[in-house]
Write a protein that holds these residues in place. Structure first.
Motif, PDB file in Angstrom:
ATOM      1  N   MET A   1       0.816  -1.212   0.000  1.00  0.00           N
ATOM      2  CA  MET A   1       0.000   0.000   0.000  1.00  0.00           C
ATOM      3  C   MET A   1       0.854   1.268   0.000  1.00  0.00           C
ATOM      4  O   MET A   1       0.447   2.297  -0.520  1.00  0.00           O
ATOM      5  N   LEU A   2       2.074   1.190   0.568  1.00  0.00           N
ATOM      6  CA  LEU A   2       2.986   2.337   0.473  1.00  0.00           C
ATOM      7  C   LEU A   2       3.404   2.556  -0.979  1.00  0.00           C
ATOM      8  O   LEU A   2       3.551   3.697  -1.430  1.00  0.00           O
ATOM      9  N   GLY A   3       3.602   1.462  -1.706  1.00  0.00           N
ATOM     10  CA  GLY A   3       3.915   1.570  -3.131  1.00  0.00           C
ATOM     11  C   GLY A   3       2.760   2.176  -3.902  1.00  0.00           C
ATOM     12  O   GLY A   3       2.954   2.986  -4.820  1.00  0.00           O
ATOM     13  N   THR A   4       1.546   1.813  -3.525  1.00  0.00           N
ATOM     14  CA  THR A   4       0.350   2.378  -4.151  1.00  0.00           C
ATOM     15  C   THR A   4       0.266   3.876  -3.894  1.00  0.00           C
ATOM     16  O   THR A   4      -0.020   4.667  -4.799  1.00  0.00           O
ATOM     17  N   LEU A   5       0.516   4.273  -2.656  1.00  0.00           N
ATOM     18  CA  LEU A   5       0.466   5.686  -2.266  1.00  0.00           C
ATOM     19  C   LEU A   5       1.448   6.511  -3.096  1.00  0.00           C
ATOM     20  O   LEU A   5       1.076   7.544  -3.674  1.00  0.00           O
ATOM     21  N   LEU A   6       2.702   6.064  -3.158  1.00  0.00           N
ATOM     22  CA  LEU A   6       3.723   6.797  -3.899  1.00  0.00           C
ATOM     23  C   LEU A   6       3.371   6.871  -5.387  1.00  0.00           C
ATOM     24  O   LEU A   6       3.521   7.934  -6.021  1.00  0.00           O
ATOM     25  N   SER A   7       2.881   5.780  -5.934  1.00  0.00           N
ATOM     26  CA  SER A   7       2.552   5.735  -7.359  1.00  0.00           C
ATOM     27  C   SER A   7       1.444   6.714  -7.710  1.00  0.00           C
ATOM     28  O   SER A   7       1.532   7.452  -8.702  1.00  0.00           O
ATOM     29  N   LEU A 159     -11.234 -10.963  -8.903  1.00  0.00           N
ATOM     30  CA  LEU A 159     -10.243 -11.494  -9.845  1.00  0.00           C
ATOM     31  C   LEU A 159      -8.977 -11.962  -9.137  1.00  0.00           C
ATOM     32  O   LEU A 159      -8.360 -12.952  -9.542  1.00  0.00           O
ATOM     33  N   SER A 160      -8.571 -11.261  -8.072  1.00  0.00           N
ATOM     34  CA  SER A 160      -7.316 -11.593  -7.390  1.00  0.00           C
ATOM     35  C   SER A 160      -7.367 -12.958  -6.717  1.00  0.00           C
ATOM     36  O   SER A 160      -6.317 -13.519  -6.376  1.00  0.00           O
ATOM     37  N   ALA A 161      -8.570 -13.499  -6.551  1.00  0.00           N
ATOM     38  CA  ALA A 161      -8.702 -14.826  -5.941  1.00  0.00           C
ATOM     39  C   ALA A 161      -8.251 -15.928  -6.892  1.00  0.00           C
ATOM     40  O   ALA A 161      -7.832 -17.002  -6.454  1.00  0.00           O
ATOM     41  N   THR A 162      -8.341 -15.675  -8.207  1.00  0.00           N
ATOM     42  CA  THR A 162      -8.004 -16.710  -9.194  1.00  0.00           C
ATOM     43  C   THR A 162      -6.971 -16.255 -10.220  1.00  0.00           C
ATOM     44  O   THR A 162      -6.331 -17.090 -10.863  1.00  0.00           O
ATOM     45  N   GLU A 163      -6.785 -14.953 -10.392  1.00  0.00           N
ATOM     46  CA  GLU A 163      -5.919 -14.430 -11.437  1.00  0.00           C
ATOM     47  C   GLU A 163      -4.601 -13.925 -10.862  1.00  0.00           C
ATOM     48  O   GLU A 163      -4.554 -13.344  -9.771  1.00  0.00           O
ATOM     49  N   LYS A 215      -1.621  -6.810  -5.311  1.00  0.00           N
ATOM     50  CA  LYS A 215      -0.916  -7.642  -4.346  1.00  0.00           C
ATOM     51  C   LYS A 215      -1.462  -7.434  -2.935  1.00  0.00           C
ATOM     52  O   LYS A 215      -1.603  -8.391  -2.165  1.00  0.00           O
ATOM     53  N   ALA A 216      -1.787  -6.185  -2.599  1.00  0.00           N
ATOM     54  CA  ALA A 216      -2.321  -5.903  -1.270  1.00  0.00           C
ATOM     55  C   ALA A 216      -3.659  -6.605  -1.060  1.00  0.00           C
ATOM     56  O   ALA A 216      -3.949  -7.113   0.029  1.00  0.00           O
ATOM     57  N   MET A 217      -4.476  -6.650  -2.109  1.00  0.00           N
ATOM     58  CA  MET A 217      -5.780  -7.285  -2.008  1.00  0.00           C
ATOM     59  C   MET A 217      -5.685  -8.802  -1.854  1.00  0.00           C
ATOM     60  O   MET A 217      -6.658  -9.446  -1.469  1.00  0.00           O
ATOM     61  N   GLN A 218      -4.523  -9.370  -2.169  1.00  0.00           N
ATOM     62  CA  GLN A 218      -4.331 -10.802  -1.962  1.00  0.00           C
ATOM     63  C   GLN A 218      -4.047 -11.127  -0.502  1.00  0.00           C
ATOM     64  O   GLN A 218      -4.161 -12.274  -0.089  1.00  0.00           O
ATOM     65  N   TYR A 219      -3.682 -10.100   0.275  1.00  0.00           N
ATOM     66  CA  TYR A 219      -3.348 -10.311   1.674  1.00  0.00           C
ATOM     67  C   TYR A 219      -4.392  -9.741   2.640  1.00  0.00           C
ATOM     68  O   TYR A 219      -4.325 -10.000   3.839  1.00  0.00           O
ATOM     69  N   VAL A 225      -8.073  -2.652   2.520  1.00  0.00           N
ATOM     70  CA  VAL A 225      -7.073  -2.087   1.615  1.00  0.00           C
ATOM     71  C   VAL A 225      -7.424  -0.651   1.254  1.00  0.00           C
ATOM     72  O   VAL A 225      -6.584   0.249   1.289  1.00  0.00           O
ATOM     73  N   VAL A 226      -8.684  -0.426   0.913  1.00  0.00           N
ATOM     74  CA  VAL A 226      -9.110   0.916   0.510  1.00  0.00           C
ATOM     75  C   VAL A 226      -9.057   1.887   1.684  1.00  0.00           C
ATOM     76  O   VAL A 226      -8.724   3.063   1.522  1.00  0.00           O
TER      77      VAL A 226
END
Length: 291
Positions: A1-7, A159-163, A215-219, A225-226
């Motif tokens: 999520m820090l990567g998301t913030l910076l991006s 989608l993150s559950a299978t993709e 990736k965050a949503m997988q954990y 996450v939001v």
């Protein structure tokens, strides 16, 4: 999520620098082109090209139609409103996301999540000061973008559950690229000079933001996450003050503090719940062994 913030912060800077010079549709088109090249090279380098295939094309299509609409509204808002206000209005996403995840993904709408969302939205209202000055076309566009993002987030969680994250990113670029090209044609103007640098920044950070978010949503569940994404607000406010001389208001600190309190409370409850669940699972396992 820090990567998301910076991006997302870097992407906002790129969008602000190009506002009024390159059309929003062109920005989104080049974002998809750059993203497609980058993700393709990465998949070839890691020998994961098998991830270009998917059996959930319809859900990918649904996700990307709403994501494109949300991204368009967000880019338009960046050029019309102060950066902090755009991000604040965007943070109504958790409310819509929580409802959608509850209705369609079966996620529990716990008291902790409701309290965190309530604190977050209260912080947003304090920052934007709902009233005549907020109810304008630009603000409504950003609010509409937030609703579109919430649907996109819910689809990403499913989608993150299978993709694989590469599949989600690859399909995002493949689906959104032709949409952006068709919409950009009427006002097409070839970028020049440093505009290419800003377009490259937008393309790369759009990809990294979605990779980190996926990736965050997988954990963690989508609502948590939001909620963590609220930290983007104080960060972008600092950017607005120092880079664009936007007015700093003390209400921003109060609003951000409420968001932080809500986030910490939700994370504490989540960790406590996970710990209890883990202990129960361990006790059950021990009983089974004894039998």
């Amino acid at each position: 999520m820090l990567g998301t913030l910076l991006s997302f912060c870097l992407m906002a800077i790129g969008a602000r620098e190009l506002s009024g010079e390159v059309s929003t549709f062109q920005m989104l088109f080049f974002r998809s082109v750059i993203g497609l090249v980058a993700i393709s090279l990465l998949m070839f380098a890691t020998r994961t090209t098998a991830h270009v295939f998917t059996r959930r094309l319809r859900l990918h299509g649904l996700r990307n139609v709403f994501h494109y609409a949300g991204q368009y509204g967000w880019f338009v808002g960046i050029g019309l409103l102060p950066l902090a206000e755009v991000f604040a209005l965007e943070f109504t996403v958790p409310l819509w996301t929580a409802i959608i995840a509850w209705l369609f993904l079966g996620e529990a709408l716990t008291k902790a999540k409701l309290a965190a969302i309530g604190f977050g939205l209260l912080g947003v209202f304090i920052i934007v000061k709902p009233g005549y000055e907020v109810v304008n076309l630009a603000s409504l566009i950003v609010l509409g973008a937030a609703m579109c993002y919430s649907i996109s987030h819910a689809c990403t969680k499913s989608l993150s559950a299978t993709e694989h994250p590469f599949t989600i990113l690859f399909m995002m670029c493949v689906i959104q690229l032709p949409i952006g090209f068709v919409l950009a044609l009427p006002s097409w103007q070839m970028p020049v000079g440093t505009q290419w640098n800003w377009l490259l920044l937008i393309g790369v950070t759009a990809l990294s933001a979605h990779f980190c978010m996926t990736k965050a949503m997988q954990y963690a569940d989508v609502t948590s996450v939001v909620i963590m994404d609220f930290f983007r607000l104080p960060a972008i406010a600092v950017v607005g003050v120092f880079l664009y001389n936007e007015q700093f208001e003390w209400s921003l600190l109060l609003g951000a503090l409420l968001m932080l309190l809500g986030n910490v409370a939700a994370m504490s409850k989540l960790k406590a719940g996970n710990k209890i669940e883990s202990e129960i699972t361990e006790v059950r396992a021990n009983k089974t062994k004894r039998k």
